[in-house]
Structure formats: C-alpha cells, structure tokens
Design a protein around this motif. Structure first.
Motif, PDB file in Angstrom:
ATOM      1  N   UNK A   1      58.173  47.578  39.087  1.00 20.33           N
ATOM      2  CA  UNK A   1      57.285  48.588  38.405  1.00 20.33           C
ATOM      3  C   UNK A   1      55.785  48.236  38.824  1.00 20.33           C
ATOM      4  N   UNK A   2      54.853  48.822  39.341  1.00 18.97           N
ATOM      5  CA  UNK A   2      53.273  49.285  39.564  1.00 18.97           C
ATOM      6  C   UNK A   2      52.633  48.687  38.213  1.00 18.97           C
ATOM      7  N   UNK A   3      51.899  47.394  37.877  1.00 20.85           N
ATOM      8  CA  UNK A   3      51.031  47.099  37.117  1.00 20.85           C
ATOM      9  C   UNK A   3      49.892  47.023  37.398  1.00 20.85           C
ATOM     10  N   UNK A   4      48.903  47.177  36.192  1.00 17.18           N
ATOM     11  CA  UNK A   4      47.441  46.383  36.630  1.00 17.18           C
ATOM     12  C   UNK A   4      47.483  45.573  35.018  1.00 17.18           C
ATOM     13  N   UNK A   5      47.300  44.602  34.330  1.00 19.04           N
ATOM     14  CA  UNK A   5      46.826  44.068  33.976  1.00 19.04           C
ATOM     15  C   UNK A   5      45.991  43.376  33.410  1.00 19.04           C
ATOM     16  N   UNK A   6      44.832  43.990  32.633  1.00 13.90           N
ATOM     17  CA  UNK A   6      43.255  43.531  32.033  1.00 13.90           C
ATOM     18  C   UNK A   6      43.581  42.309  31.186  1.00 13.90           C
ATOM     19  N   UNK A   7      41.849  41.239  31.609  1.00 11.56           N
ATOM     20  CA  UNK A   7      42.078  39.952  30.795  1.00 11.56           C
ATOM     21  C   UNK A   7      40.925  40.176  30.318  1.00 11.56           C
ATOM     22  N   UNK A  22      40.905  42.592  35.768  1.00 11.25           N
ATOM     23  CA  UNK A  22      42.172  42.636  36.021  1.00 11.25           C
ATOM     24  C   UNK A  22      43.022  43.157  37.707  1.00 11.25           C
ATOM     25  N   UNK A  23      44.344  42.301  37.081  1.00 14.27           N
ATOM     26  CA  UNK A  23      44.958  42.158  38.550  1.00 14.27           C
ATOM     27  C   UNK A  23      46.024  43.009  38.259  1.00 14.27           C
ATOM     28  N   UNK A  24      46.858  42.821  40.223  1.00 14.87           N
ATOM     29  CA  UNK A  24      47.931  43.723  40.241  1.00 14.87           C
ATOM     30  C   UNK A  24      49.118  43.688  40.459  1.00 14.87           C
ATOM     31  N   UNK A  25      50.179  44.362  39.559  1.00 12.38           N
ATOM     32  CA  UNK A  25      51.481  43.583  40.197  1.00 12.38           C
ATOM     33  C   UNK A  25      52.759  44.026  40.889  1.00 12.38           C
ATOM     34  N   UNK A  26      52.895  43.765  41.581  1.00 15.13           N
ATOM     35  CA  UNK A  26      53.771  44.814  43.057  1.00 15.13           C
ATOM     36  C   UNK A  26      53.243  45.989  44.185  1.00 15.13           C
ATOM     37  N   UNK A  74      39.718  41.976  47.074  1.00 13.83           N
ATOM     38  CA  UNK A  74      40.618  42.513  47.722  1.00 13.83           C
ATOM     39  C   UNK A  74      41.881  41.672  48.205  1.00 13.83           C
ATOM     40  N   UNK A  75      41.035  39.904  48.145  1.00 15.38           N
ATOM     41  CA  UNK A  75      42.793  39.102  48.682  1.00 15.38           C
ATOM     42  C   UNK A  75      42.897  38.781  47.662  1.00 15.38           C
ATOM     43  N   UNK A  76      42.054  38.260  46.374  1.00 15.81           N
ATOM     44  CA  UNK A  76      43.250  38.474  45.108  1.00 15.81           C
ATOM     45  C   UNK A  76      43.844  39.510  44.188  1.00 15.81           C
ATOM     46  N   UNK A  77      43.092  40.731  44.937  1.00 14.49           N
ATOM     47  CA  UNK A  77      43.971  41.772  44.037  1.00 14.49           C
ATOM     48  C   UNK A  77      43.442  41.690  42.866  1.00 14.49           C
ATOM     49  N   UNK A  78      42.299  41.607  43.029  1.00 13.09           N
ATOM     50  CA  UNK A  78      41.695  42.179  41.441  1.00 13.09           C
ATOM     51  C   UNK A  78      39.731  42.456  41.509  1.00 13.09           C
ATOM     52  N   UNK A  79      40.283  43.371  40.095  1.00 13.62           N
ATOM     53  CA  UNK A  79      38.791  44.115  39.801  1.00 13.62           C
ATOM     54  C   UNK A  79      38.221  42.664  38.946  1.00 13.62           C
ATOM     55  N   UNK A  80      36.878  43.339  38.364  1.00 18.90           N
ATOM     56  CA  UNK A  80      35.937  42.309  37.620  1.00 18.90           C
ATOM     57  C   UNK A  80      35.130  42.917  36.722  1.00 18.90           C
ATOM     58  N   UNK A  81      34.598  43.651  35.838  1.00 21.41           N
ATOM     59  CA  UNK A  81      33.599  44.164  34.963  1.00 21.41           C
ATOM     60  C   UNK A  81      32.873  42.710  34.397  1.00 21.41           C
ATOM     61  N   UNK A  82      31.632  42.508  34.706  1.00 20.23           N
ATOM     62  CA  UNK A  82      30.775  41.656  33.961  1.00 20.23           C
ATOM     63  C   UNK A  82      30.046  43.012  33.023  1.00 20.23           C
ATOM     64  N   UNK A  83      29.472  42.257  31.692  1.00 18.97           N
ATOM     65  CA  UNK A  83      28.817  43.008  30.732  1.00 18.97           C
ATOM     66  C   UNK A  83      28.110  41.723  30.093  1.00 18.97           C
ATOM     67  N   UNK A  84      26.846  42.566  30.400  1.00 21.79           N
ATOM     68  CA  UNK A  84      25.835  41.805  29.804  1.00 21.79           C
ATOM     69  C   UNK A  84      25.354  42.613  28.162  1.00 21.79           C
ATOM     70  N   UNK A  85      24.028  41.648  27.910  1.00 24.76           N
ATOM     71  CA  UNK A  85      23.820  42.555  26.885  1.00 24.76           C
ATOM     72  C   UNK A  85      24.601  43.664  25.949  1.00 24.76           C
ATOM     73  N   UNK A  86      25.250  43.389  25.559  1.00 29.08           N
ATOM     74  CA  UNK A  86      26.360  44.274  25.313  1.00 29.08           C
ATOM     75  C   UNK A  86      26.010  44.682  23.829  1.00 29.08           C
ATOM     76  N   UNK A  87      25.854  45.663  23.368  1.00 27.73           N
ATOM     77  CA  UNK A  87      25.325  46.959  22.337  1.00 27.73           C
ATOM     78  C   UNK A  87      26.509  47.241  21.151  1.00 27.73           C
TER      79      UNK A  87
END
Length: 126
Positions: A1-7, A22-26, A74-87
C-alpha cells in the motif's frame, strides 16, 4: 500500500522554528511533484508549498513566503518543510502530498494531488 508518512510536528513558541519531513513507503517520489497543505479547525485545506519533480519550480502560499522553505531529496524519497518565524496562525494539521502534475498553476487545486499523508499537528503557542 502506497503511503506518505510525515514526522516532525509539535508545539513551538511564536517566532520559533520547526522542521517537517515526509517519506514515501512502497513507491518512489522522484516522479511526483511534492507538497504540503495545511488545515486549521473550521477552515479549508490550503496550499503551503509545493516543489516540482526536479526542484526547479516552487510555489508558496503568500502567508509563508520568506518564512518557510520546501526541499526534497530524491535519493532518500523525502520532502522537507522548514518553518521559521512561526506565528500562531500557522497552527494547523500539515499534510504531505504528491501529484503527477508538474506545473505550478495546477498545484492550487488540491484535487490534483493523488497521495496524502495522515497529517502532523503543528501548534504555535506561548
């Protein structure tokens, strides 16, 4: 089963920083544009940031420009979101998502996105 897993979600004070992953599974992410949407209680889901397959095109919501940075490995099949100066208004559930549509003008429509993660909570509060 295709999955995207956030952390990486959590509680942070205003002005602080937080990083999401966020990493992909399968399945491999290299064939997809990848993005982050968010949804706050009582509000519609909204685009936060999306990055094209190659990384050459990026779209940000006006409310996060200059504060958030999306990137991918793309080598790690991962996407990132860096959030600074959060409100406090950044408080929401953040969802990782993937689409085969690789043109920025298509990304504002969440229906273009095929795969979604389960979401991770980000709370900005003192």
């Amino acid at each position: 089963q295709v999955q995207l897993v956030e952390s990486g979600g959590g509680l942070v004070q205003p002005g602080g920083s937080l990083g999401l992953s966020c990493a992909a599974s399968r399945f491999t992410l290299e064939n997809y544009a990848l993005g982050w949407y968010r949804q706050a209680p009582g509000k519609e889901r909204e685009l936060v940031a999306v990055i094209s397959r190659s990384g050459a095109s990026i779209d940000y919501a006006e409310s996060v420009k200059g504060r958030f940075t999306i990137s991918r490995d793309n080598f790690k099949d991962t996407v990132y979101l860096q959030m600074d100066t959060l409100k406090p208004e950044d408080t929401a559930t953040y969802y990782c998502t993937a689409t085969v549509a690789d043109l920025p003008y298509l990304w504002r429509d969440s229906r273009r996105f095929t795969y979604w993660g389960q979401g991770t909570q980000v709370t900005v509060s003192s």
